[in-house]
Design a protein around this motif. Structure first.
Motif, mmCIF file in Angstrom:
data_model
loop_
_atom_site.group_PDB
_atom_site.id
_atom_site.type_symbol
_atom_site.label_atom_id
_atom_site.label_comp_id
_atom_site.label_asym_id
_atom_site.label_seq_id
_atom_site.Cartn_x
_atom_site.Cartn_y
_atom_site.Cartn_z
ATOM 1 N N TYR A 155 0.831 -1.205 0.000
ATOM 2 C CA TYR A 155 0.000 0.000 0.000
ATOM 3 C C TYR A 155 0.868 1.259 0.000
ATOM 4 C CZ TYR A 155 -4.054 -2.924 1.188
ATOM 5 O OH TYR A 155 -5.057 -3.857 1.181
ATOM 6 N N VAL A 156 1.981 1.190 0.729
ATOM 7 C CA VAL A 156 2.905 2.321 0.726
ATOM 8 C C VAL A 156 3.491 2.503 -0.673
ATOM 9 C CG1 VAL A 156 4.966 3.324 1.780
ATOM 10 C CG2 VAL A 156 3.443 1.885 3.151
ATOM 11 N N GLU A 157 3.780 1.376 -1.312
ATOM 12 C CA GLU A 157 4.286 1.409 -2.690
ATOM 13 C C GLU A 157 3.236 2.018 -3.620
ATOM 14 O OE1 GLU A 157 7.307 0.616 -5.509
ATOM 15 O OE2 GLU A 157 7.380 0.112 -3.383
ATOM 16 N N ALA A 158 1.982 1.610 -3.447
ATOM 17 C CA ALA A 158 0.903 2.125 -4.299
ATOM 18 C C ALA A 158 0.710 3.622 -4.093
ATOM 19 C CB ALA A 158 -0.397 1.383 -3.995
ATOM 20 N N GLY A 159 0.783 4.064 -2.854
ATOM 21 C CA GLY A 159 0.657 5.484 -2.578
ATOM 22 C C GLY A 159 1.800 6.275 -3.178
ATOM 23 N N SER A 160 3.001 5.705 -3.112
ATOM 24 C CA SER A 160 4.178 6.366 -3.679
ATOM 25 C C SER A 160 4.039 6.515 -5.192
ATOM 26 C CB SER A 160 5.436 5.564 -3.347
ATOM 27 O OG SER A 160 5.592 5.399 -1.949
ATOM 28 N N ASN A 161 3.607 5.449 -5.841
ATOM 29 C CA ASN A 161 3.431 5.484 -7.296
ATOM 30 C C ASN A 161 2.327 6.456 -7.698
ATOM 31 O OD1 ASN A 161 5.456 3.568 -7.614
ATOM 32 N ND2 ASN A 161 4.028 1.837 -7.634
ATOM 33 N N ARG B 171 1.618 9.199 -6.236
ATOM 34 C CA ARG B 171 2.156 10.561 -6.169
ATOM 35 C C ARG B 171 2.875 10.909 -7.474
ATOM 36 N NH1 ARG B 171 2.747 12.667 -0.496
ATOM 37 N NH2 ARG B 171 4.030 14.263 -1.487
ATOM 38 N N THR B 172 3.602 9.941 -8.031
ATOM 39 C CA THR B 172 4.279 10.174 -9.306
ATOM 40 C C THR B 172 3.260 10.420 -10.410
ATOM 41 O OG1 THR B 172 6.210 8.859 -8.682
ATOM 42 C CG2 THR B 172 5.795 9.159 -11.041
ATOM 43 N N SER B 173 2.237 9.571 -10.431
ATOM 44 C CA SER B 173 1.193 9.723 -11.441
ATOM 45 C C SER B 173 0.491 11.076 -11.299
ATOM 46 C CB SER B 173 0.177 8.583 -11.302
ATOM 47 O OG SER B 173 -0.893 8.739 -12.205
ATOM 48 N N ASP B 174 0.219 11.475 -10.075
ATOM 49 C CA ASP B 174 -0.424 12.768 -9.824
ATOM 50 C C ASP B 174 0.461 13.908 -10.327
ATOM 51 O OD1 ASP B 174 -2.348 11.266 -8.550
ATOM 52 O OD2 ASP B 174 -1.795 11.888 -6.519
ATOM 53 N N THR C 91 -5.329 9.804 -8.681
ATOM 54 C CA THR C 91 -5.799 8.432 -8.528
ATOM 55 C C THR C 91 -6.529 8.303 -7.200
ATOM 56 O OG1 THR C 91 -3.818 7.723 -9.701
ATOM 57 C CG2 THR C 91 -5.111 6.016 -8.636
ATOM 58 N N THR C 92 -7.624 7.549 -7.181
ATOM 59 C CA THR C 92 -8.422 7.437 -5.959
ATOM 60 C C THR C 92 -8.539 5.994 -5.487
ATOM 61 O OG1 THR C 92 -10.512 7.241 -7.174
ATOM 62 C CG2 THR C 92 -9.771 9.479 -6.589
ATOM 63 N N MET C 93 -9.025 5.849 -4.282
ATOM 64 C CA MET C 93 -9.273 4.531 -3.688
ATOM 65 C C MET C 93 -10.536 4.624 -2.841
ATOM 66 S SD MET C 93 -6.563 4.461 -0.526
ATOM 67 C CE MET C 93 -6.666 5.722 0.786
ATOM 68 N N THR D 8 -7.993 10.144 -2.157
ATOM 69 C CA THR D 8 -6.857 10.087 -3.075
ATOM 70 C C THR D 8 -5.953 8.931 -2.667
ATOM 71 O OG1 THR D 8 -5.619 11.625 -1.692
ATOM 72 C CG2 THR D 8 -6.875 12.570 -3.539
ATOM 73 N N LEU D 9 -5.452 8.198 -3.649
ATOM 74 C CA LEU D 9 -4.590 7.057 -3.368
ATOM 75 C C LEU D 9 -3.289 7.494 -2.699
ATOM 76 C CD1 LEU D 9 -4.408 3.965 -3.726
ATOM 77 C CD2 LEU D 9 -3.276 4.362 -5.915
ATOM 78 N N ARG D 10 -2.839 8.690 -2.995
ATOM 79 C CA ARG D 10 -1.624 9.212 -2.381
ATOM 80 C C ARG D 10 -1.746 9.306 -0.869
ATOM 81 N NH1 ARG D 10 0.105 13.858 -4.989
ATOM 82 N NH2 ARG D 10 1.180 14.742 -3.199
#
Length: 315
Positions: free
Chosen positions: A162-168, A170-173, A180-182, A219-221
């Protein structure tokens, strides 16, 4: 009762939206005890937070239910950011505003919350001594919930993806692809893994309590802050204010209320179990909510009395 707006003292670019409820027979020349009410993750002030705020106002308090920064009718970008550190600070920002109101006794301010709002309230009380009494309903430590699962069946290390997903995210944002949302609760009925969380879907996405300003996602971030957050950090040292915890006997989330009770340093702490209630029942189940208020109202009345708060100040 009335809707108000004020600048967030932590970030003056954000206008906070809130509803103030006044007790019957309100006299603006008098000074009243006040209670800040924080909404669940994914919720807004018009839902269960507003319900509790109205009921407590009927017991003689000035109450304020508010939308957190980035959510509901409050300002801030990106929309639906669920940063728990900001959410905790929002409680103190609302208290900042209350202290400017001549009819609020700034020495008699309490705070309560439902679900994640309860966790944020506890965290705020740990660091803000202006909060003289703490109430929680269906408490959720949002960090623990995302790390360990709804029923505490997952190891913290297993949340690393999940930390990895949040990090990615942020890059996408940052690349301008849109935020990106969740989901914070099931977005569709078929997504719900059990009846309790099916009711969470029903609460936010059907006429039961749906609200246009509460889309039910974040937000996924936000995962970067959520996963590493502990709403009860240092509670064993600094959470010394009186605390009243309320949770349902069959709530999957009850373990987070148990954790708060065990960790709080307060020597004046009580745990009321609402028999037969799950997590969501305490949002809007009339009988269950009335039982919760029947415990919270006398608690706040006693702990926010002039005598009680003076005793706290003398300690």
């Amino acid at each position: 009762m009335g809707k108000i707006s004020f600048n967030n003292s932590n970030n003056p670019t954000i206008a906070m939206s809130a509803v103030i409820n006044l007790p019957e027979g309100f006299d603006e020349k008098k000074r009243y005890p006040a209670i800040v009410v924080s909404h669940p993750g994914g919720g807004v002030k018009e839902q269960t937070a507003g319900t509790y705020a109205k009921k407590l106002a009927q017991q003689g308090f000035v109450t304020i239910a508010f939308d957190r920064s980035y959510q509901g009718e409050s300002g801030g970008e990106p929309r639906q950011l669920e940063n728990p550190y900001v959410s905790t600070e929002d409680v103190s920002a609302v208290i900042d505003h209350l202290t400017t109101l001549t009819y609020v006794d700034k020495e008699r301010i309490g705070a309560m919350g439902i679900c994640a709002g309860a966790g944020y309230t506890a965290n705020a009380a740990i660091q803000d001594r202006r909060i003289k009494a703490v109430g929680t309903v269906s408490a959720v430590n949002i960090g623990s919930m995302f790390r360990n699962g709804w029923e505490n069946t997952v190891k913290s290390v297993d949340a690393l993806p999940y930390v990895e997903a949040g990090s990615n995210a942020r890059t996408s944002d940052a690349e301008g692809k849109g935020y990106t949302t969740m989901p914070l609760a099931p977005l569709t009925e078929k997504d719900a893994p059990n009846e309790e969380l099916r009711q969470a879907w029903e609460y936010y996405h059907t006429p039961r309590a749906e609200c246009a300003t509460a889309p039910g996602f974040a937000t996924l971030r936000s995962l970067n802050q959520i996963i590493t957050y502990d709403a009860y950090h240092m509670a064993d040292v600094y959470l010394t204010q009186p605390i009243q915890i309320v949770a349902g006997s069959v709530a999957g989330s009850k373990w987070m209320s148990d954790d708060l009770f065990d960790r709080a340093a307060s020597t004046d702490k009580s745990f009321h179990v609402v028999e037969g209630a799950n997590h969501m029942d305490l949002y809007d189940g009339q009988t269950f909510v009335d039982e919760a208020v029947s415990v919270l109202a006398p608690f706040f009345t006693a702990k926010l009395s002039v005598k009680a708060t003076a005793a706290q100040a003398a300690e």
